[in-house]
Design an enzyme around this catalytic site. Structure first.
Site, PDB file in Angstrom:
ATOM      1  N   THR A  44     -30.180 -19.362  23.571  1.00 45.74           N
ATOM      2  CA  THR A  44     -29.879 -18.167  24.361  1.00 45.74           C
ATOM      3  C   THR A  44     -31.086 -17.753  25.207  1.00 45.74           C
ATOM      4  OG1 THR A  44     -28.356 -17.399  22.660  1.00 45.74           O
ATOM      5  CG2 THR A  44     -29.192 -15.737  24.171  1.00 45.74           C
ATOM      6  N   HIS A  47     -31.263 -19.894  28.216  1.00 48.79           N
ATOM      7  CA  HIS A  47     -30.353 -19.425  29.280  1.00 48.79           C
ATOM      8  C   HIS A  47     -30.990 -18.264  30.043  1.00 48.79           C
ATOM      9  CE1 HIS A  47     -26.849 -21.870  28.307  1.00 48.79           C
ATOM     10  NE2 HIS A  47     -27.019 -21.569  27.021  1.00 48.79           N
ATOM     11  N   HIS A  67     -34.522 -12.768  19.669  1.00 49.70           N
ATOM     12  CA  HIS A  67     -33.749 -12.158  18.578  1.00 49.70           C
ATOM     13  C   HIS A  67     -33.972 -12.864  17.243  1.00 49.70           C
ATOM     14  CE1 HIS A  67     -31.258 -15.292  20.443  1.00 49.70           C
ATOM     15  NE2 HIS A  67     -30.943 -15.567  19.189  1.00 49.70           N
ATOM     16  N   GLU A  68     -34.804 -13.911  17.227  1.00 55.58           N
ATOM     17  CA  GLU A  68     -35.070 -14.620  15.965  1.00 55.58           C
ATOM     18  C   GLU A  68     -36.474 -14.237  15.516  1.00 55.58           C
ATOM     19  OE1 GLU A  68     -34.469 -18.784  16.796  1.00 55.58           O
ATOM     20  OE2 GLU A  68     -32.396 -18.480  17.438  1.00 55.58           O
ATOM     21  N   ILE A 179     -29.080 -26.322  15.304  1.00 62.57           N
ATOM     22  CA  ILE A 179     -28.050 -25.721  14.445  1.00 62.57           C
ATOM     23  C   ILE A 179     -27.173 -26.808  13.826  1.00 62.57           C
ATOM     24  CG2 ILE A 179     -26.054 -24.174  14.386  1.00 62.57           C
ATOM     25  CD1 ILE A 179     -27.439 -22.449  16.484  1.00 62.57           C
ATOM     26  N   ILE A 268     -20.421 -23.889  22.476  1.00 60.85           N
ATOM     27  CA  ILE A 268     -19.835 -23.077  23.546  1.00 60.85           C
ATOM     28  C   ILE A 268     -19.600 -23.970  24.770  1.00 60.85           C
ATOM     29  CG2 ILE A 268     -20.177 -21.080  25.034  1.00 60.85           C
ATOM     30  CD1 ILE A 268     -22.179 -20.099  22.831  1.00 60.85           C
TER      31      ILE A 268
END
Ligand code: ZN
Length: 349
Positions: A44, A47, A67-68, A179, A268
């Site tokens: 993310t 991006h 966010h991690e 992941i 995605i």
């Protein structure tokens, strides 16, 4: 504490991130302030770095991204109970509402009004992060800050892998990004028999075998039907975990699954893509979309498994002090890295 802090910010609507001095966030009565020790760079964030169409339509500027994270609590809002100053923690980066039917039913991860730190709200690429106390996940001593900083993507892997019973099952994972690779480790940990992971990137397939006891398959060179025969499987895979968002990978997965097989989709796709529904219907396949982590069941299971011997540390291939964040993003952009972790502990030196 000075009231300014270092942060990595999307300051302008163009590619890149910039190191800025920003005010330390003020916390509300239900929040905590976390001093950040380590952060992971996510797809993310790439991006957002690249400023692609998704980012341009989603992320307001200026925005502190990321966010991690793992860190420790340095301030408690006056309503906060059950947490302490100095407590090591990570946390759920999805900020949920409490009004929707799903939230009121306790299915917090299905709240339609979710906002993401580092995407819609100021994020974790900073010396300090404000987070609702509700979102805090304390870390046991057995989980260090480096692993704490990748619990968000490990949680995606755990959520996806535990979507279906994997005990004694043959599992196909399409997409050997971090992941997918961590999902392979989780699938083995919980008792899958064969775990096959596919990609067309040899570096990532090699990394997969360093993290998990799995069978790497380069689908540019080998057919899955040959792998099924080589492993002595009778029909095909029982469960598929789609991690690539790639149309061809999903088609291959549907072909390689048994009748009545199950698919969890985390990858995605870039946009609308044709799907061979006829094959899916006639093979009686169940498909589940996966978003984020179950709040907080995924966190509970993930921490329990890490305490119980699940080891994903080799997925971290690069470590940089935050002053070298550009090198960290370059490693990610190369497409050859696993997880990249930035260290914030020396950032004010
Ligand atoms: Zn992430």
């Amino acid at each position: 504490m000075s009231n300014m802090m270092a942060a990595l910010e999307k300051s302008r609507p163009e590619p890149g991130l910039w190191r800025v001095e920003a005010p330390v966030p003020e916390i509300g009565p239900d929040d905590v302030l976390i001093r950040i020790n380590k952060t992971g760079i996510c797809g993310t964030d790439i991006h957002i770095w690249n400023w692609d169409d998704w980012a341009a339509h989603t992320v307001p500027v200026p925005m502190i991204t990321g966010h991690e994270f793992a860190g420790e609590i340095v301030e408690l809002g006056r309503h906060v109970t059950g947490l302490t100053i100095g407590q090591r923690c990570s946390g759920e980066g999805h900020l949920i509402g409490h009004e929707s039917r799903q939230s009121r039913a306790g299915k917090f991860h299905l709240d339609p009004g979710t906002r993401g730190i580092g995407v819609n709200e100021q994020g974790a690429f900073a010396e300090y992060l404000r987070l609702p106390a509700f979102n805090v996940v304390p870390l046991p001593d057995a989980i260090d800050d480096e692993i704490g900083a990748i619990l968000d993507p490990l949680g995606n892997a755990v959520h996806t892998a535990l979507s279906f019973d994997l005990i004694g099952e043959d599992v196909l994972i399409t997409g050997a990004g971090p992941i997918g690779i961590m999902a392979a480790a989780v699938a083995r940990h919980v008792g899958a028999r064969h775990v096959v992971i596919t990609d067309i990137n040899p570096d990532r397939l090699a990394l997969a075998t360093r993290v998990a006891n799995c069978v790497p398959v380069n689908v540019a060179e080998e057919q899955l039907e040959d792998v099924i025969a080589r492993l002595g499987m009778k029909q095909g895979f029982d469960v598929g975990l789609e991690m690539s968002g790639n149309q061809a990978a999903l088609d291959q997965m549907v072909e390689a699954l048994v009748m009545g097989g199950r698919i969890a989709l985390l990858g995605i796709p870039p946009g609308k893509s044709p799907v061979d529904w006829l094959r899916i219907v006639f093979k009686a396949i169940t498909i589940k979309g996966v978003y984020g982590r179950e709040i907080f069941e995924t966190w509970y299971k993930m921490i329990a498994m890490l305490e119980n011997g699940l080891d994903v540390r080799p997925v971290i291939t690069h470590r940089f002090p935050v002053s070298d964040f550009r090198e960290g993003f370059e490693a990610m952009l190369s497409g050859r890295s696993g997880k990249v972790v930035l260290d914030w502990t020396g950032s004010s030196d």
